[in-house]
Design a protein around this motif. Structure first.
Motif, mmCIF file in Angstrom:
data_model
loop_
_atom_site.group_PDB
_atom_site.id
_atom_site.type_symbol
_atom_site.label_atom_id
_atom_site.label_comp_id
_atom_site.label_asym_id
_atom_site.label_seq_id
_atom_site.Cartn_x
_atom_site.Cartn_y
_atom_site.Cartn_z
ATOM 1 N N TYR A 24 0.707 -1.150 -0.025
ATOM 2 C CA TYR A 24 -0.089 0.047 -0.112
ATOM 3 C C TYR A 24 0.929 1.432 -0.075
ATOM 4 C CZ TYR A 24 -4.195 -3.070 1.094
ATOM 5 O OH TYR A 24 -5.092 -3.961 0.869
ATOM 6 N N ASN A 36 -1.771 1.065 7.201
ATOM 7 C CA ASN A 36 -1.448 -0.195 6.705
ATOM 8 C C ASN A 36 -0.481 0.013 5.585
ATOM 9 O OD1 ASN A 36 -1.652 -2.910 6.069
ATOM 10 N ND2 ASN A 36 -3.446 -2.644 4.639
ATOM 11 N N ASP A 39 -0.401 -6.211 2.858
ATOM 12 C CA ASP A 39 -1.243 -7.399 2.941
ATOM 13 C C ASP A 39 -0.337 -8.641 3.141
ATOM 14 O OD1 ASP A 39 -3.419 -6.054 3.588
ATOM 15 O OD2 ASP A 39 -4.480 -6.299 1.931
ATOM 16 N N MET A 46 -5.870 -13.486 5.327
ATOM 17 C CA MET A 46 -5.229 -12.273 4.900
ATOM 18 C C MET A 46 -4.778 -11.431 6.394
ATOM 19 S SD MET A 46 -4.230 -11.174 1.967
ATOM 20 C CE MET A 46 -5.702 -10.973 0.783
ATOM 21 N N GLU A 48 -3.068 -7.570 7.862
ATOM 22 C CA GLU A 48 -2.812 -6.458 7.303
ATOM 23 C C GLU A 48 -1.518 -6.209 8.449
ATOM 24 O OE1 GLU A 48 -5.767 -3.583 8.068
ATOM 25 O OE2 GLU A 48 -6.874 -4.145 6.311
#
Length: 443
Positions: A24, A36, A39, A46, A48
């Motif tokens: 990200y 964040n 991932d 999943m 973060e």
């Protein structure tokens, strides 16, 4: 300024490595605390990875699809004050940055490599004559300049382009090239074919134009986990599927009546809570279906608790959140929990504990359920009940043809653990409960 290194945290449950799914942030970005960063995908869910500090990204520790060990370096930040890395540490130990590569740059590099291959390649052998498309009198307009080729001059092209031209029956000497030194590219060959077709038909008709593009899509994240789990299930489990037709006319009438009376207060009921209740009751008589098979140690683990997996389609693929202790829920509690789990999956917020530990699974495609299906067992379980769509059609009842709402259950079983007779009797027990829905409320 200091250097702060964020390492892959220990996510628990004995997980030694994770797959990097997406970033990200990029090199040069400023990140805030708790923002964040990436991932990652474990075997279960999943996860973060947030930033514990404010800083500027100076290096990323991998690309999407790569596997990073727990404790491995994930990202490097430049922070105010002193970081968590000694000043004596060599900058060369930092992971290589992962910059975004412009498509034209990547293409340029590939062109250089291809050009070197062409320069060092042996002359192509003369092939036997093959039927070729006629040279078009006019080519499709191109944005690039097509280099003219002198009479008798051998066309310049990569081996892949030569092979494709051979397969298509095209003589490259007729194809104008737009690459360096007039080299024929794949797009030149495609344009030549489009031009030949336009001449043959008296005008370009793109509805019937040949298409030769290819797209390579790596399997990463949840899609990779789904592929691995499906492969493992089919490799280890000898499946057999049993299909039974069920008359759900009375069940649907009851559901509509309950929704009219209690829908605003307690929420709407779908078919799934009713099916879940029928499965809970049937499993009391057939406990061998509510089990997991440890085929490495040749043991079958039967469970008293019904931890019901609900196969749910999310934006990234199929997940199986778990309705825990389904035997302790009434219809509306079951409906509310199924809705909550489905929303968690679709929003990407389902945790590991919500995506593991099921003992038997329901698979449903809702209105798209088709007439019959062959659901894949959620390994290491031994049974899965698949729901097909409800169809109203004419059936015989007491000598008369009447319209009834019919639905198939397409269910698969592990033949190492479940015999065909037991599977049939289990589904028949569910059928009896659904066709006489009053039995769902009797103990």
């Amino acid at each position: 300024m200091g250097l702060y290194v964020i390492k892959m945290p220990d996510i628990g449950e004995g997980i030694a490595e994770v797959e990097l799914v997406s970033w990200y942030v990029a090199v040069g970005d400023t990140v805030g605390e708790d923002q964040n960063l990436a991932d990652v995908m474990t075997d279960k869910a999943m996860v973060e990875i947030p930033s514990p500090v404010v800083g500027k990204v100076i290096a990323l520790g991998g690309k999407p699809g790569e596997v990073i060990p727990v404790g491995g370096e994930l990202i490097r930040l430049e922070v105010e004050g002193q970081g968590n890395v000694s000043a004596q540490e060599s900058p060369s130990s930092a992971p290589a940055a992962v910059p975004d590569i412009a498509p034209d740059m990547a293409k340029s590099d590939a062109s250089v490599v291809a050009e070197k291959i062409v320069q060092h390649a042996e002359p192509a052998p003369v092939a036997a004559p093959r039927p070729s498309a006629p040279a078009p009198t006019a080519c499709v307009a191109r944005k690039t300049t097509l280099a003219a080729r002198q009479t008798g001059e051998a066309p310049l092209a990569s081996p892949a382009v030569r092979k494709r031209a051979w397969d298509l029956g095209v003589e490259l000497r007729f194809v104008p090239g737009s690459g360096p030194a007039g080299r024929v590219l794949h797009e030149d060959l495609s344009a030549y074919l489009e031009g030949a077709q336009a001449n043959a038909t008296g005008g370009a008709d793109h509805r019937y134009a040949q298409r030769h593009e290819e797209e390579e899509i790596p399997l990463i994240g949840l899609r990779r986990k789904i592929a691995q789990k499906m492969q493992e299930a089919k490799r280890r489990i000898p499946h057999f599927t049993y299909v039974e037709e069920i008359d759900v006319t009375d069940l649907e009438a009851l559901r509509a009546q309950l929704n009219r009376k209690w829908g605003k207060e307690r929420g709407k009921l779908t078919l799934l809570p009713l099916l879940a209740r029928a499965m809970v009751l049937a499993l009391r008589e057939f406990p061998q279906m509510n089990a997991r098979f440890d085929d490495d140690n040749d043991k079958v683990l039967r469970y008293g608790a019904v931890h019901l997996g609900i196969a749910t389609q999310g934006p990234s693929g199929l997940s199986v959140p778990v309705l825990r202790h389904a035997e302790s829920h009434d219809l509306w509690a079951t409906a509310a929990e199924i809705a909550r789990l489905a929303e968690a999956v679709r929003s990407g917020k389902a945790g590991r504990d919500e995506l593991s530990g099921s003992t038997i699974t329901i698979s449903s495609l809702g209105p798209l359920g088709g007439v019959v299906s062959t659901p894949v067992i959620n390994y290491p379980e031994v049974a899965i009940v698949g729901v097909n769509r409800i169809v109203e059609r004419p059936v015989f009842r007491e000598g008369a043809v009447v319209g009834r709402k019919m639905m198939n259950l397409s269910s698969s079983f592990d033949h190492r653990v479940v015999d065909g007779m037991d599977a049939a009797e289990f589904i028949q027990a569910i059928r009896g409960l659904l066709e006489t829905p009053a039995l769902l409320f009797l103990e």
